[in-house]
Design an enzyme around this catalytic site. Sequence first.
Site, PDB file in Angstrom:
ATOM      1  N   HIS A 144      -8.776  -7.627 -29.845  1.00 55.06           N
ATOM      2  CA  HIS A 144      -7.975  -6.769 -28.963  1.00 55.06           C
ATOM      3  C   HIS A 144      -8.555  -6.783 -27.548  1.00 55.06           C
ATOM      4  O   HIS A 144      -9.767  -6.648 -27.359  1.00 55.06           O
ATOM      5  CB  HIS A 144      -8.013  -5.314 -29.441  1.00 55.06           C
ATOM      6  CG  HIS A 144      -7.159  -5.014 -30.620  1.00 55.06           C
ATOM      7  ND1 HIS A 144      -7.462  -5.444 -31.892  1.00 55.06           N
ATOM      8  CD2 HIS A 144      -6.008  -4.294 -30.721  1.00 55.06           C
ATOM      9  CE1 HIS A 144      -6.533  -4.997 -32.734  1.00 55.06           C
ATOM     10  NE2 HIS A 144      -5.646  -4.293 -32.050  1.00 55.06           N
ATOM     11  N   ASN A 174     -17.050  -9.657 -30.794  1.00 52.22           N
ATOM     12  CA  ASN A 174     -15.978  -8.689 -30.995  1.00 52.22           C
ATOM     13  C   ASN A 174     -16.458  -7.440 -31.713  1.00 52.22           C
ATOM     14  O   ASN A 174     -16.166  -6.314 -31.296  1.00 52.22           O
ATOM     15  CB  ASN A 174     -14.843  -9.345 -31.789  1.00 52.22           C
ATOM     16  CG  ASN A 174     -13.680  -8.404 -32.027  1.00 52.22           C
ATOM     17  OD1 ASN A 174     -13.264  -7.664 -31.150  1.00 52.22           O
ATOM     18  ND2 ASN A 174     -13.158  -8.429 -33.240  1.00 52.22           N
TER      19      ASN A 174
END
Length: 365
Positions: A144, A174
């Site tokens: 994201h 991440n």
Amino acid sequence: MAVRKRKTKKSWVQYLNQNSLKIILGLVATSSFAIAFGQEKIQQLVTLPAVSNSACLDQFYRDIPPYLTKESLKKNSYPLCFNGFNVMYSGVSKTPLWVAEALTPKRLSQKIPREDSFHEELSIRPEHRATLSDYKASGYDRGHMAPNADMPNKAAQNDSFSLANMVPQAPKNNQQVWRELEEATRAIVTKHKYDVYVVTGPVFATKKLKTIGQGVIVPTAVFKAIYIPKTGAIGAYYAPNDHSLQVKVVSVCYLEEQLGINVFPQLTEEQKRNTYNLPLKANAVKVNKTIAYSHWDAESQCAEDVNADALTAVQKDFKSSSAGSQTASTTETKNTTSSLDSDSQNAVARQLVDALLQYILQTLK
């Protein structure tokens, strides 16, 4: 006492004789800086285009989107207006080029339980669209850019799982480094009660880039630029997209040089050269301690200023785009004017003083 006065006078004369050139250069530099800032930069701030209010434009500071200054980035690009964030998507990289959010204490007070709903973005042409199969068994996470935890409602949460909001991200980057930076950013908002404008995205810094699936380009690094109008604090996180767990805080000008994007075209070059000690973890944010100033970046090449007509055109692109199901109720409403609010005026004044001091010190070295 008389002897002491003559000695003091003599020492001042000696000081002036020894440093006269530096003093003259400092005065010239100060005058030049003040004239340039006063006549051009303040005027630019005051006269940025004002447009009618739109929930989509609320995600940008003063309603002005980042601007693609590198022409090649504009090829097959899509301005996408989602619930709670906006995206400039690239059909070349099949990733966002940048993602913008306006984080407020009110927005982050809404706690939405996570519900994964990764999906392809149907508003993008099939040949430019990242697919779920592109990421399958690739070794990279669907990372994201606007995080799920920033979302204020279910509609925004669902939009955040669009692949138009994703880049191939190294798992350790991440799940550890990036997670901690996202938490630190939210902590600034919730602990200090500040509105924070955020621009996040990938960096493609080498000529030979890796791809996954059917041409989704893997970034060499990821960035998150932050601006806090209340205090003028500004800077950007920059993290290699690998398992090194490295991250550094850089100026927005440094970032713009790497990207070919004017990240905050609403701000002056002097503001974007200022760099603050952004927290790397949420526990580094203290309720009664503001973010400290770090340095002024005199080396990096800032993005060129963007004229008012070009900025208005980009605004219109986002006002007319309709990815997801953007409605006026998904973001907080604000009034748009062509003048600076009091917080922005104070921030500009503080940054002018900081930049001026840095400029003088560098001239006198």
